[in-house]
Design a protein around this motif. Structure first.
Motif, PDB file in Angstrom:
ATOM      1  N   UNK A  93      -6.878  23.559  20.884  1.00  0.00           N
ATOM      2  CA  UNK A  93      -6.826  22.138  21.221  1.00  0.00           C
ATOM      3  C   UNK A  93      -7.872  21.380  20.414  1.00  0.00           C
ATOM      4  N   UNK A  94      -7.425  20.380  19.682  1.00  0.00           N
ATOM      5  CA  UNK A  94      -8.330  19.474  18.978  1.00  0.00           C
ATOM      6  C   UNK A  94      -8.067  18.063  19.500  1.00  0.00           C
ATOM      7  N   UNK A  95      -9.100  17.452  20.079  1.00  0.00           N
ATOM      8  CA  UNK A  95      -8.940  16.127  20.692  1.00  0.00           C
ATOM      9  C   UNK A  95     -10.024  15.200  20.159  1.00  0.00           C
ATOM     10  N   UNK A  96      -9.608  14.072  19.587  1.00  0.00           N
ATOM     11  CA  UNK A  96     -10.552  13.142  18.991  1.00  0.00           C
ATOM     12  C   UNK A  96     -10.266  11.723  19.446  1.00  0.00           C
ATOM     13  N   UNK A 144     -11.872  21.877  20.579  1.00  0.00           N
ATOM     14  CA  UNK A 144     -12.789  21.013  19.840  1.00  0.00           C
ATOM     15  C   UNK A 144     -12.542  19.582  20.297  1.00  0.00           C
ATOM     16  N   UNK A 145     -13.596  18.914  20.752  1.00  0.00           N
ATOM     17  CA  UNK A 145     -13.450  17.558  21.301  1.00  0.00           C
ATOM     18  C   UNK A 145     -14.549  16.666  20.743  1.00  0.00           C
ATOM     19  N   UNK A 146     -14.162  15.491  20.233  1.00  0.00           N
ATOM     20  CA  UNK A 146     -15.160  14.618  19.618  1.00  0.00           C
ATOM     21  C   UNK A 146     -14.837  13.152  19.834  1.00  0.00           C
ATOM     22  N   UNK A 147     -15.910  12.353  19.826  1.00  0.00           N
ATOM     23  CA  UNK A 147     -15.787  10.893  19.869  1.00  0.00           C
ATOM     24  C   UNK A 147     -16.479  10.321  18.644  1.00  0.00           C
ATOM     25  N   UNK A 148     -15.829   9.374  18.021  1.00  0.00           N
ATOM     26  CA  UNK A 148     -16.378   8.771  16.805  1.00  0.00           C
ATOM     27  C   UNK A 148     -17.520   7.812  17.113  1.00  0.00           C
ATOM     28  N   UNK A 171      -8.989  10.981  23.104  1.00  0.00           N
ATOM     29  CA  UNK A 171      -8.064  11.909  22.466  1.00  0.00           C
ATOM     30  C   UNK A 171      -7.091  12.458  23.486  1.00  0.00           C
ATOM     31  N   UNK A 172      -7.626  13.006  24.579  1.00  0.00           N
ATOM     32  CA  UNK A 172      -6.838  13.446  25.732  1.00  0.00           C
ATOM     33  C   UNK A 172      -7.474  12.840  26.970  1.00  0.00           C
ATOM     34  N   UNK A 212      -2.947  18.844  18.745  1.00  0.00           N
ATOM     35  CA  UNK A 212      -3.811  17.910  18.031  1.00  0.00           C
ATOM     36  C   UNK A 212      -3.570  16.515  18.596  1.00  0.00           C
ATOM     37  N   UNK A 213      -4.603  15.962  19.236  1.00  0.00           N
ATOM     38  CA  UNK A 213      -4.458  14.660  19.894  1.00  0.00           C
ATOM     39  C   UNK A 213      -5.543  13.719  19.400  1.00  0.00           C
TER      40      UNK A 213
END
Length: 340
Positions: A64-67, A101-105, A45-46, A36-37
């Motif tokens: 892998x969860x990267x935000x 899972x990869x996201x940008x706010x 996130x990464x 979790x990053x």
């Protein structure tokens, strides 16, 4: 990272895993474990810290969860989920496995460029991937005002969703989609408002930014453009107020067009199947560019219902009259041809 449980949180300008302020991501490899990053306000996130690219990122396994999330305020989280920090391009990203899972706010891509930067080089070979931008960026590709770069999807189960102005897969608003090739996997690309599902983002005024060179050479692909009418982005191709690129669909690809269709003037069809409510005159099977007469029946569809000339009962499909194209056959289906 090859195992264990890792939680990493960037502060301010830093990535969760990767570079600090003005530091690129370097070389990052994840092959297992639970990761979790979370990046700071301007870090990925990464990948890269503020102002720098993602470096070289390889993910082959793990969860892998990267935000890029930062403080969670309205304008925080300007980096990519995986890729560049704020004002940093994506770098070289290869995903061959794992559950990612990869996201940008805000304004970054889920996977690719940070705010206002390009996707660079993104290759997906396998795994289960959910990539999204909450505002401005693409699911996979460029950020807000970032071009798509070179995107190759060869396998995996991939869902990519753009934020407002951003394509599902391709570019952010007012930038070229560049080069997108899909040759395998199950791919679902959903645009933010005004953008293409696969292709270019949208813009408020007439622009020369293009839908890029899109090749779908295999796999099962669903694309949905954003908005409707004059504001619409195509399912595959240009975004609002942009211009056409080119589209090739071949090599037994199965494509579902869910909302706004494609532009026939820039589309070349080889051997493929087109489905969906927005397929228009393209609906059906094509062999070497010639449309085959026949009703499509997807035998793998668990919700397959009876239609004109055929009846579905349990696992049996009875063909009683007409021409049909059967595809995605499964061992559990029993095909009956009735002369009555």
């Amino acid at each position: 990272i090859s195992g264990g449980s890792v939680t990493a949180t960037g502060n301010g300008y830093g990535a969760g895993i990767g570079g600090g302020l003005q530091g690129d991501g370097g070389s990052i490899t994840i092959s297992g474990g639970t990761v979790n990053a979370a990046g700071g306000d301007y870090g990925a996130g990464i990948g890269g810290g503020a102002g720098k690219c993602g470096g070289t990122i390889n993910i082959s396994g793990g969860t892998v969860t990267a935000r890029s999330i930062g403080s969670g305020g309205a304008n925080s989280g300007n980096g990519a989920g995986i890729g560049g920090g704020n004002y940093g391009s994506g770098g070289t990203i290869i995903i061959s496995g794992g559950n990612v899972t990869a996201s940008s706010h805000y304004r970054g891509a889920g996977i690719g460029g940070g705010n206002m930067k390009d996707g660079d080089s993104i290759t997906i070979q396998g795994g289960t991937i959910n990539a999204y931008s909450e505002y401005g960026g693409t699911g996979i590709g460029g950020a807000y005002l970032g071009s798509g770069g070179t995107i190759n999807i060869q396998g995996g189960d991939v869902t990519a969703s753009g934020g407002m102005w951003g394509a599902g897969i391709g570019s952010g608003g007012n930038r070229n989609a560049d080069n997108i090739t899909i040759s395998g996997g199950v791919v679902k690309a959903y645009a933010g408002a005004y953008a293409a599902g696969i292709g270019a983002g949208g813009t408020n005024t007439a622009s020369s930014h293009t839908g890029g060179t899109v090749k779908i050479l295999g796999g099962q692909v669903t694309a949905r453009g954003g908005a409707s009418g004059m504001d619409a982005g195509l399912d595959i191709g240009r975004g609002r107020n942009g211009v056409n690129g080119t589209l090739l669909i071949d090599d037994t690809a199965q494509v579902t067009l869910a909302a706004n269709g494609i532009d026939s003037s820039v589309t070349t069809l080889g051997t493929c199947i087109l489905q969906g409510s927005a397929s228009g005159s393209f609906l059906g099977a094509h062999k070497d560019g010639v449309k085959i007469d026949g009703t499509l029946i997807d035998l793998s569809n668990p919700s397959l219902a009876s239609g004109i000339g055929y009846t579905v009962s349990g696992n049996s499909v009875t063909l009683s009259g007409g021409s049909f194209v059967l595809f995605n056959s499964t061992a559990s289906r029993n095909i009956v041809v009735s002369s009555g």
